[in-house]
Scaffold this motif. Structure first.
Motif, PDB file in Angstrom:
ATOM      1  N   GLN A  91       0.835  -1.192   0.000  1.00  0.00           N
ATOM      2  CA  GLN A  91       0.000   0.000   0.000  1.00  0.00           C
ATOM      3  C   GLN A  91       0.882   1.258   0.000  1.00  0.00           C
ATOM      4  O   GLN A  91       1.996   1.258   0.537  1.00  0.00           O
ATOM      5  CB  GLN A  91      -0.912   0.011   1.203  1.00  0.00           C
ATOM      6  CG  GLN A  91      -1.944  -1.118   1.199  1.00  0.00           C
ATOM      7  CD  GLN A  91      -2.849  -1.045  -0.019  1.00  0.00           C
ATOM      8  OE1 GLN A  91      -3.450  -0.008  -0.288  1.00  0.00           O
ATOM      9  NE2 GLN A  91      -2.954  -2.152  -0.745  1.00  0.00           N
ATOM     10  N   PRO A  92       0.397   2.356  -0.592  1.00  0.00           N
ATOM     11  CA  PRO A  92       1.209   3.584  -0.675  1.00  0.00           C
ATOM     12  C   PRO A  92       1.706   4.067   0.683  1.00  0.00           C
ATOM     13  O   PRO A  92       2.876   4.451   0.807  1.00  0.00           O
ATOM     14  CB  PRO A  92       0.241   4.586  -1.317  1.00  0.00           C
ATOM     15  CG  PRO A  92      -0.734   3.758  -2.076  1.00  0.00           C
ATOM     16  CD  PRO A  92      -0.893   2.503  -1.296  1.00  0.00           C
ATOM     17  N   ARG A  93       0.860   4.048   1.690  1.00  0.00           N
ATOM     18  CA  ARG A  93       1.271   4.567   2.986  1.00  0.00           C
ATOM     19  C   ARG A  93       2.396   3.721   3.587  1.00  0.00           C
ATOM     20  O   ARG A  93       3.350   4.247   4.169  1.00  0.00           O
ATOM     21  CB  ARG A  93       0.067   4.607   3.928  1.00  0.00           C
ATOM     22  CG  ARG A  93       0.296   5.414   5.203  1.00  0.00           C
ATOM     23  CD  ARG A  93      -0.956   5.379   6.075  1.00  0.00           C
ATOM     24  NE  ARG A  93      -0.807   6.286   7.211  1.00  0.00           N
ATOM     25  CZ  ARG A  93      -1.281   7.527   7.251  1.00  0.00           C
ATOM     26  NH1 ARG A  93      -1.943   8.017   6.212  1.00  0.00           N
ATOM     27  NH2 ARG A  93      -1.115   8.279   8.328  1.00  0.00           N
ATOM     28  N   GLU A  94       2.295   2.404   3.439  1.00  0.00           N
ATOM     29  CA  GLU A  94       3.311   1.518   3.969  1.00  0.00           C
ATOM     30  C   GLU A  94       4.640   1.707   3.226  1.00  0.00           C
ATOM     31  O   GLU A  94       5.713   1.666   3.827  1.00  0.00           O
ATOM     32  CB  GLU A  94       2.848   0.068   3.860  1.00  0.00           C
ATOM     33  CG  GLU A  94       3.877  -0.990   4.262  1.00  0.00           C
ATOM     34  CD  GLU A  94       4.341  -0.854   5.714  1.00  0.00           C
ATOM     35  OE1 GLU A  94       5.411  -1.419   6.036  1.00  0.00           O
ATOM     36  OE2 GLU A  94       3.650  -0.202   6.532  1.00  0.00           O
ATOM     37  N   LEU A  95       4.574   1.918   1.929  1.00  0.00           N
ATOM     38  CA  LEU A  95       5.795   2.149   1.161  1.00  0.00           C
ATOM     39  C   LEU A  95       6.488   3.426   1.631  1.00  0.00           C
ATOM     40  O   LEU A  95       7.728   3.447   1.783  1.00  0.00           O
ATOM     41  CB  LEU A  95       5.470   2.253  -0.334  1.00  0.00           C
ATOM     42  CG  LEU A  95       6.653   2.573  -1.252  1.00  0.00           C
ATOM     43  CD1 LEU A  95       7.733   1.505  -1.172  1.00  0.00           C
ATOM     44  CD2 LEU A  95       6.195   2.764  -2.697  1.00  0.00           C
ATOM     45  N   VAL A  96       5.715   4.474   1.882  1.00  0.00           N
ATOM     46  CA  VAL A  96       6.297   5.726   2.362  1.00  0.00           C
ATOM     47  C   VAL A  96       6.967   5.507   3.716  1.00  0.00           C
ATOM     48  O   VAL A  96       8.082   5.994   3.970  1.00  0.00           O
ATOM     49  CB  VAL A  96       5.225   6.831   2.441  1.00  0.00           C
ATOM     50  CG1 VAL A  96       5.773   8.066   3.156  1.00  0.00           C
ATOM     51  CG2 VAL A  96       4.736   7.192   1.037  1.00  0.00           C
ATOM     52  N   ARG A  97       6.300   4.770   4.593  1.00  0.00           N
ATOM     53  CA  ARG A  97       6.887   4.522   5.909  1.00  0.00           C
ATOM     54  C   ARG A  97       8.235   3.816   5.781  1.00  0.00           C
ATOM     55  O   ARG A  97       9.222   4.194   6.424  1.00  0.00           O
ATOM     56  CB  ARG A  97       5.929   3.673   6.747  1.00  0.00           C
ATOM     57  CG  ARG A  97       6.435   3.431   8.181  1.00  0.00           C
ATOM     58  CD  ARG A  97       5.618   2.362   8.879  1.00  0.00           C
ATOM     59  NE  ARG A  97       5.824   1.043   8.286  1.00  0.00           N
ATOM     60  CZ  ARG A  97       6.889   0.275   8.520  1.00  0.00           C
ATOM     61  NH1 ARG A  97       7.874   0.711   9.307  1.00  0.00           N
ATOM     62  NH2 ARG A  97       6.989  -0.914   7.960  1.00  0.00           N
ATOM     63  N   ARG A  98       8.300   2.811   4.950  1.00  0.00           N
ATOM     64  CA  ARG A  98       9.550   2.070   4.785  1.00  0.00           C
ATOM     65  C   ARG A  98      10.651   2.939   4.196  1.00  0.00           C
ATOM     66  O   ARG A  98      11.816   2.874   4.620  1.00  0.00           O
ATOM     67  CB  ARG A  98       9.312   0.857   3.871  1.00  0.00           C
ATOM     68  CG  ARG A  98       8.390  -0.201   4.460  1.00  0.00           C
ATOM     69  CD  ARG A  98       8.236  -1.358   3.476  1.00  0.00           C
ATOM     70  NE  ARG A  98       7.277  -2.360   3.954  1.00  0.00           N
ATOM     71  CZ  ARG A  98       6.974  -3.481   3.298  1.00  0.00           C
ATOM     72  NH1 ARG A  98       7.571  -3.738   2.130  1.00  0.00           N
ATOM     73  NH2 ARG A  98       6.100  -4.337   3.799  1.00  0.00           N
TER      74      ARG A  98
END
Length: 795
Positions: A64-71
């Motif tokens: 998901q986009p939000r998870e990718l940003v977090r990583r």
């Protein structure tokens, strides 16, 4: 350097409304929707992976986009020193009100939500353009892009041709080309060129201002002959990806060269982005596998630059190490233009060095200062601002401070490289945005069948008025008839067709050149190759005469009738059945039509129609007319016989032997019996060559009239004797040879290490009793060489 001068110059050039001459923006989704679109840019993923972030954490399916940003945020800290990290921070400040200088775990979530909220606006793309002070951006469009659904004044199409040049061996690429152009590749170079040309028509008609391609270091664009290109195309179409690399490379060079020709024809600049090696780091993230190769040289492009002086070549080099060579080529070649700072040279220090070198050495009208290469609109502003800062420093320090320029003059130079050159090198096409996507484009016709070039109807000088096609040529009507007749004669020679003489040409009926053609295809512009293009019927063909004032033309009447051609026509010119139906007719005996048809569209030849009215031919003239054999264009095998048939074809049709006749002296037919009668059955008597028959030397033998053949030596018959067989050494080389001369005093000796002279027996006239014995040692014994000597130095 004066800070005030630098600030004044920066503010002035920052106010210039820009056109970005190269991006990868999708016009249907030009702006981002979340921070994932920004952090997913390959600069951040490849840098994070280089700093230790595992690839599978970046490219996990379904993430998901939000998870990718977090990583990615967790792995950003090693990147804080880079120019790319600065772009990200400036985007967040410019568009989302971010006031920090670092994006980390403490602020990324609030930043994510703010950005998502603002990006949700339906006008987001236009908001970004306005805040970035950008008027338009160039796109990178696949060759099969329909270019529909967006404003081509803001999102300017650019034809990207990498797949056409380097991947035509892939079946899916060929299918895409056929699907978008409507032209199937049938193995002919004309079909390939026509499909490429259709793509140019499509793009130019919808506002494209450039053609572009990315090229590997090994590529060298050169001309490829028609024969070599035909072979390569045939192999690629038959074997696809399994075709030999040599064929694929030859085809790539041919397609590239054809693209350059089309750029020349359509007036498009050809952007060349040179030096990238694809897939160097096979384990890299998406778009993070390619690297530059410093072995690339622009010398590989010398033939291209020389061959197309009218084509503008904006050149991008992948690395700063190639910049000096680019500067020198732009210095010398009028059509070479420096273009931006691409990829690995797109950092402030490389930009500063390369820009200063270009501004000091290349004419200011031949420099495109910068392009963003962005995938999302948000990156256009921070990238251009990085360049503006560098440019301001150079203008203030070098041109104002060191060269004594005024600030205004320096600002004008900045405007020139930032905006004016883009407008002049990539001019706007006024008809672009008004083109109806569903409107058919101009048909491609061959201008010169021998040149493998094409032009649309307007380029061929044809009248586009519907239902009325007047064909006017700047050559006389009788010259036109002569050219057509000569072409017909050349085609028909294998069928026994005779060329008309000048008297026959005078009998051709002439018509006024103002008469128009109601149906049928136009003549080609080449009078020698001009042949009538058949459709469903034949009508009057008017050929203009620029040299005569009485508007004389020749006419092909409408009484010719319907065209009997069908799909079964042979792939070679054939003669069609006459109106009278006779197999062999004198062309002045009947009011008849002779027609040659050709169903091969690729060779540029059409069909020839000749007409002669019997009323205009006197009886004396009729007697002198040659006979023309009319062959029916039907399914009969005899009609489609090759003019130079093989033995199998001759046997297949079972036709009678062909007998040649003419006006020359008569000649009796020769058959096998006549030849046999001429043969001398008596064998040639060679006589007694060996002299073992006492009677053989009798030349007065009346029973043997045949002459005797003898071997001669000087004036006497040759009779070998013992002296003739003696070996004598060459006085210079010591080589043993047969003696020359008849000196009986010659002596032969064979000398080992301790010379032993061997004398012949008591001399006799022929030395008949001479005997010499040589003992040769066995193979395993050491052989001591012998030499022969001759003690007669006088010979």
């Amino acid at each position: 350097m004066s800070d005030s001068a630098r600030e004044s110059i920066y503010e002035a050039i920052a106010s210039i409304r820009l056109i970005d001459p190269h991006t990868h923006i999708n016009p249907h989704a030009a702006g981002s929707t979340t921070l994932a679109d920004l952090l997913g840019y390959h600069y951040y993923t490849e840098l994070a992976h280089s700093a230790g972030m595992p690839k599978d954490q970046i490219e996990e399916p379904g993430i998901q986009p939000r998870e990718l940003v977090r990583r990615l945020v967790e792995n950003l800290s090693p990147l804080e020193n880079t120019a790319q990290y600065r772009w990200l921070v400036e985007i967040c400040r410019m568009f989302f009100g971010f006031d920090g200088d670092r994006i980390d775990a403490s602020n990324w979530e609030s930043l994510y939500e703010t950005a998502e909220s603002q990006m949700a606006s339906a006008e987001w793309a236009q908001i970004v353009l306005d805040q970035s002070n950008v008027e338009a951006v160039f796109l990178t469009n696949d060759f099969d892009d329909d270019l529909a659904g967006f404003d081509t004044d803001t999102y300017i199409p650019c034809l990207r041709t990498d797949d056409l040049v380097f991947h035509l061996a892939k079946p899916e690429v060929r299918q895409r080309l056929a699907g978008c152009s409507g032209i199937e590749l049938d193995g002919s170079l004309s079909s390939l060129r026509a499909s490429l040309r259709q793509r140019f028509e499509h793009f130019v008609g919808r506002g494209a201002r450039a053609c572009a391609i990315s090229l590997p270091p090994s590529f060298e664009p050169t001309r490829v002959s028609d024969g070599r290109a035909s072979t390569a195309l045939d192999q690629v179409l038959k074997r696809g990806l399994l075709a030999d690399d040599a064929h694929k490379q030859s085809l790539s060079r041919r397609i590239f060269w054809t693209l350059a020709e089309l750029c020349d024809e359509f007036g498009l600049p050809f952007d060349l982005m040179i030096g990238v090696n694809r897939g160097v780091y096979a384990g890299g993230v998406y778009q993070g596998q390619d690297l530059y190769d410093s072995r690339v040289s622009l010398i590989q492009y010398r033939e291209l630059f020389n061959a197309f002086p009218g084509v503008k070549f904006p050149i991008s080099v992948l690395a700063s190490v190639t910049n000096q060579e680019l500067v020198s080529y732009a210095w010398i070649f009028p059509n070479v233009i420096t273009n931006g700072h691409w990829w690995y040279s797109n950092t402030p220090s490389f930009i500063a060095r390369d820009t200063a070198a270009r501004l000091e050495a290349v004419p200011q009208t031949k420099q495109i200062g910068y392009y963003s290469d962005a995938y999302k609109l948000e990156f256009v502003w921070p990238k251009f601002d990085m360049y503006r800062n560098v440019l301001s420093d150079i203008l203030a320090d070098h041109f104002v401070h060191k060269c004594g320029w005024s600030e205004e003059r320096a600002i004008e130079l900045g405007r020139r490289v930032l905006r004016d050159n883009v407008d002049e090198i990539f001019p706007r096409r006024t008809t672009a945005s008004t083109t109806d996507p569903d409107e058919p484009t101009a048909s491609a016709v061959r201008v010169d069948p021998l040149a493998d070039t094409w032009a649309d109807d307007s380029a061929a000088g044809l009248d586009d008025e519907p239902g009325s096609e007047t064909v006017a040529m700047d050559w006389g009507s009788k010259a036109a008839a002569a050219a057509a007749a000569a072409a017909a004669a050349a085609v028909g020679m294998g069928l026994g067709m005779a060329k008309p003489d000048s008297d026959e040409l005078d009998d051709l009926e002439e018509v006024d050149e103002s008469e128009e053609v109601d149906d049928g295809e136009p003549f080609d512009s080449n009078p020698v190759e001009t042949l009538f293009e058949e459709k469903d019927s034949f009508d009057t063909v008017a050929i203009g005469d620029a040299d005569q004032t009485d508007d004389d033309l020749f006419e092909v009447p409408e009484s010719i009738g319907e065209d009997p051609a069908s799909d079964d026509l042979p792939d070679r010119p054939t003669l069609v059945e006459s109106d009278s139906g006779d197999d062999s007719v004198a062309i002045t005996d009947v009011n008849d039509t002779i027609r040659i048809t050709d169903d091969d569209d690729d060779d540029g030849l059409g069909s020839v129609v000749a007409f002669i009215d019997e009323d205009d031919v006197s009886e004396d003239e009729a007697d002198q007319n040659a006979t023309v054999v009319i062959v029916s264009d039907s399914d009969d095998e005899e009609a489609t016989l090759d003019p130079s048939p093989s033995e199998d074809e001759i046997q297949l049709v079972e036709v009678a032997d062909v007998e040649l006749s003419g006006a020359g002296p008569s000649r009796a037919a020769i058959d096998s019996d006549a030849i046999k009668d001429e043969l001398d059955t008596e064998p040639l008597d060679l006589g007694n060559m060996f002299g073992d028959d006492d009677d053989s030397g009798d030349e007065n033998n009346g029973d043997d009239p045949a002459p005797k053949i003898q071997m001669l030596r000087s004036e006497d018959s040759f009779e070998p004797d013992e002296d003739s067989l003696q070996l004598t050494p060459d006085p210079t080389t010591g080589e043993l040879t047969f003696q020359v001369g008849d000196d009986d005093d010659d002596e032969l000796s064979l000398e080992p290490e301790s010379p032993v002279r061997v004398q012949p027996n008591a001399p006799s006239p022929a030395n008949e009793d001479l005997e010499i014995t040589l003992e040769i040692p066995a193979d395993d014994e050491e052989f001591e060489g012998f030499t022969a000597s001759d003690d007669d130095s006088d010979d």
